[in-house]
Design a protein around this motif. Sequence first.
Motif, PDB file in Angstrom:
ATOM      1  N   GLU A 190       0.872  -1.148   0.112  1.00 17.59           N
ATOM      2  CA  GLU A 190      -0.001  -0.175  -0.022  1.00 17.59           C
ATOM      3  C   GLU A 190       0.780   1.284   0.003  1.00 17.59           C
ATOM      4  O   GLU A 190       0.453   2.396  -0.554  1.00 17.59           O
ATOM      5  CB  GLU A 190      -0.969   0.008   1.281  1.00 17.59           C
ATOM      6  N   GLY A 191       2.116   1.015   0.524  1.00 18.53           N
ATOM      7  CA  GLY A 191       2.820   2.328   0.658  1.00 18.53           C
ATOM      8  C   GLY A 191       2.893   3.209   2.021  1.00 18.53           C
ATOM      9  O   GLY A 191       3.336   4.313   2.049  1.00 18.53           O
ATOM     10  N   TYR A 192       2.593   2.451   2.879  1.00 16.92           N
ATOM     11  CA  TYR A 192       2.785   2.966   4.263  1.00 16.92           C
ATOM     12  C   TYR A 192       1.868   4.107   4.818  1.00 16.92           C
ATOM     13  O   TYR A 192       2.267   4.639   5.749  1.00 16.92           O
ATOM     14  CB  TYR A 192       4.281   3.249   4.741  1.00 16.92           C
ATOM     15  N   ASP A 193       1.113   4.526   3.744  1.00 21.84           N
ATOM     16  CA  ASP A 193       0.506   5.866   4.236  1.00 21.84           C
ATOM     17  C   ASP A 193      -1.058   5.857   4.456  1.00 21.84           C
ATOM     18  O   ASP A 193      -1.468   6.591   5.391  1.00 21.84           O
ATOM     19  CB  ASP A 193       0.641   6.980   2.970  1.00 21.84           C
ATOM     20  N   ASP A 194      -1.868   5.129   3.734  1.00 23.66           N
ATOM     21  CA  ASP A 194      -3.197   5.246   3.755  1.00 23.66           C
ATOM     22  C   ASP A 194      -3.813   3.700   4.136  1.00 23.66           C
ATOM     23  O   ASP A 194      -4.240   3.330   2.862  1.00 23.66           O
ATOM     24  CB  ASP A 194      -3.734   5.963   2.729  1.00 23.66           C
ATOM     25  N   PHE A 195      -3.889   3.157   5.285  1.00 20.48           N
ATOM     26  CA  PHE A 195      -4.669   2.106   5.525  1.00 20.48           C
ATOM     27  C   PHE A 195      -5.357   1.815   6.705  1.00 20.48           C
ATOM     28  O   PHE A 195      -5.112   2.651   7.531  1.00 20.48           O
ATOM     29  CB  PHE A 195      -3.393   0.964   5.086  1.00 20.48           C
ATOM     30  N   VAL A 196      -6.124   0.985   6.518  1.00 23.76           N
ATOM     31  CA  VAL A 196      -6.684   0.612   7.705  1.00 23.76           C
ATOM     32  C   VAL A 196      -6.778  -0.722   7.828  1.00 23.76           C
ATOM     33  O   VAL A 196      -7.111  -1.519   7.123  1.00 23.76           O
ATOM     34  CB  VAL A 196      -8.412   1.077   7.939  1.00 23.76           C
ATOM     35  N   LEU A 197      -6.060  -1.197   9.062  1.00 24.63           N
ATOM     36  CA  LEU A 197      -5.885  -2.750   9.240  1.00 24.63           C
ATOM     37  C   LEU A 197      -7.343  -3.209   9.902  1.00 24.63           C
ATOM     38  O   LEU A 197      -7.677  -2.623  11.121  1.00 24.63           O
ATOM     39  CB  LEU A 197      -4.826  -2.994  10.314  1.00 24.63           C
ATOM     40  N   ASP A 198      -7.751  -4.314   9.482  1.00 22.46           N
ATOM     41  CA  ASP A 198      -9.063  -4.705  10.029  1.00 22.46           C
ATOM     42  C   ASP A 198      -8.732  -6.297  10.511  1.00 22.46           C
ATOM     43  O   ASP A 198      -8.350  -7.233   9.511  1.00 22.46           O
ATOM     44  CB  ASP A 198      -9.931  -4.729   8.758  1.00 22.46           C
ATOM     45  N   GLY A 199      -8.851  -6.370  11.631  1.00 27.74           N
ATOM     46  CA  GLY A 199      -8.595  -7.967  12.271  1.00 27.74           C
ATOM     47  C   GLY A 199      -6.956  -8.048  12.429  1.00 27.74           C
ATOM     48  O   GLY A 199      -6.697  -9.259  12.657  1.00 27.74           O
ATOM     49  N   TYR A 200      -6.211  -7.093  12.316  1.00 30.85           N
ATOM     50  CA  TYR A 200      -4.928  -7.092  12.633  1.00 30.85           C
ATOM     51  C   TYR A 200      -4.435  -5.749  13.479  1.00 30.85           C
ATOM     52  O   TYR A 200      -4.780  -4.883  13.104  1.00 30.85           O
ATOM     53  CB  TYR A 200      -4.080  -7.360  11.395  1.00 30.85           C
ATOM     54  N   PRO A 201      -3.618  -5.880  14.574  1.00 30.64           N
ATOM     55  CA  PRO A 201      -3.234  -7.195  15.172  1.00 30.64           C
ATOM     56  C   PRO A 201      -4.223  -7.690  16.125  1.00 30.64           C
ATOM     57  O   PRO A 201      -5.154  -7.096  16.547  1.00 30.64           O
ATOM     58  CB  PRO A 201      -2.070  -6.373  16.115  1.00 30.64           C
ATOM     59  N   ARG A 202      -4.090  -9.081  16.728  1.00 31.21           N
ATOM     60  CA  ARG A 202      -5.187  -9.584  17.360  1.00 31.21           C
ATOM     61  C   ARG A 202      -4.341 -10.310  18.599  1.00 31.21           C
ATOM     62  O   ARG A 202      -5.027 -10.829  19.361  1.00 31.21           O
ATOM     63  CB  ARG A 202      -5.663 -10.974  16.642  1.00 31.21           C
ATOM     64  N   THR A 203      -2.914 -10.168  18.673  1.00 33.13           N
ATOM     65  CA  THR A 203      -2.253 -10.685  19.960  1.00 33.13           C
ATOM     66  C   THR A 203      -1.305  -9.664  20.267  1.00 33.13           C
ATOM     67  O   THR A 203      -0.828  -8.747  19.535  1.00 33.13           O
ATOM     68  CB  THR A 203      -1.713 -11.851  19.660  1.00 33.13           C
ATOM     69  N   GLN A 204      -0.722  -9.695  21.541  1.00 36.34           N
ATOM     70  CA  GLN A 204       0.050  -8.914  21.992  1.00 36.34           C
ATOM     71  C   GLN A 204       1.359  -9.041  21.198  1.00 36.34           C
ATOM     72  O   GLN A 204       1.833  -7.924  20.738  1.00 36.34           O
ATOM     73  CB  GLN A 204       0.599  -9.215  23.361  1.00 36.34           C
ATOM     74  N   GLN A 205       1.717 -10.022  20.803  1.00 36.69           N
ATOM     75  CA  GLN A 205       3.176 -10.187  19.769  1.00 36.69           C
ATOM     76  C   GLN A 205       2.715  -9.606  18.476  1.00 36.69           C
ATOM     77  O   GLN A 205       3.714  -8.856  18.069  1.00 36.69           O
ATOM     78  CB  GLN A 205       3.224 -11.694  19.983  1.00 36.69           C
ATOM     79  N   GLN A 206       1.520  -9.771  17.768  1.00 34.83           N
ATOM     80  CA  GLN A 206       1.323  -8.905  16.721  1.00 34.83           C
ATOM     81  C   GLN A 206       1.247  -7.524  16.849  1.00 34.83           C
ATOM     82  O   GLN A 206       1.914  -6.807  15.975  1.00 34.83           O
ATOM     83  CB  GLN A 206       0.097  -9.453  16.104  1.00 34.83           C
TER      84      GLN A 206
END
Length: 214
Positions: A75-91
């Motif tokens: 995507e290029g690091y600028d305009d994204f919406v993460l849906d369902g990530y992260p789901r754990t402390q490690q992530q």
Amino acid sequence: MRLVIFGPPGAGKGTQARLLEERRGITQISTGDILRAALEEETPLGQKAKSYVESGELVPDELVRKLAEQAIADEGYDDFVLDGYPRTQQQAEWLTKFLEEHEAPLDAVVSLEVPDEVLVRRLSRRRIHDETGETYHLDHNPPPDDVDPDLIVQRSDDEPETVRNRLAVYREETEPLASYYERQDALVSVDGVGNIEEVFQRIERVLGASERPA
Ligand code: AMP
């Protein structure tokens, strides 16, 4: 903007992320969608992930980490919406580090707040379009008449027993991330009960307040 949309299964993360993409041009990155596509196509990733996804368990962290990081890079690091990530402390920790390395910190983590009884009702009435992944709700957002009814299916992990497991996994593994993001001063809570448009307007309002200066 760089966003995470956070909340339990059935909170409306996918629906709202899609609207953010359609209306604000922010790319939706859904690890669940990527995994479902891999299962469907029976790729090596799909084969590895299949038993976890179908039982409502979390796929191993290393697997989803690669997917998410690749999608953010594409995507290029600028305009994204993460849906369902992260789901754990490690992530979450990996994500923080990854974004720091690319000088691309999150602008906000939008937490959709929805009580359990509403979640269970929503998930049991949720249907998806088998080809496009578009989601519907049989009562509140039914598929349009021109869509072939044979293509409207229930996600196998939306069946009652799997839903209960997904909610339990969420409470155990994912919900604690809210305090992780609270400590980073990134968490914004939004009431996720209401129709799609109402919830979207609430998100717009909180994002307006946390927008980066141009
Ligand atoms: P979702 O569509 O976000 O509800 O994801 C569907 C399923 O994909 C989940 O129940 C997990 O099995 C798997 N999955 C999606 N995202 C992740 C993640 N970040 N970590 C682990 N498993 C995931």
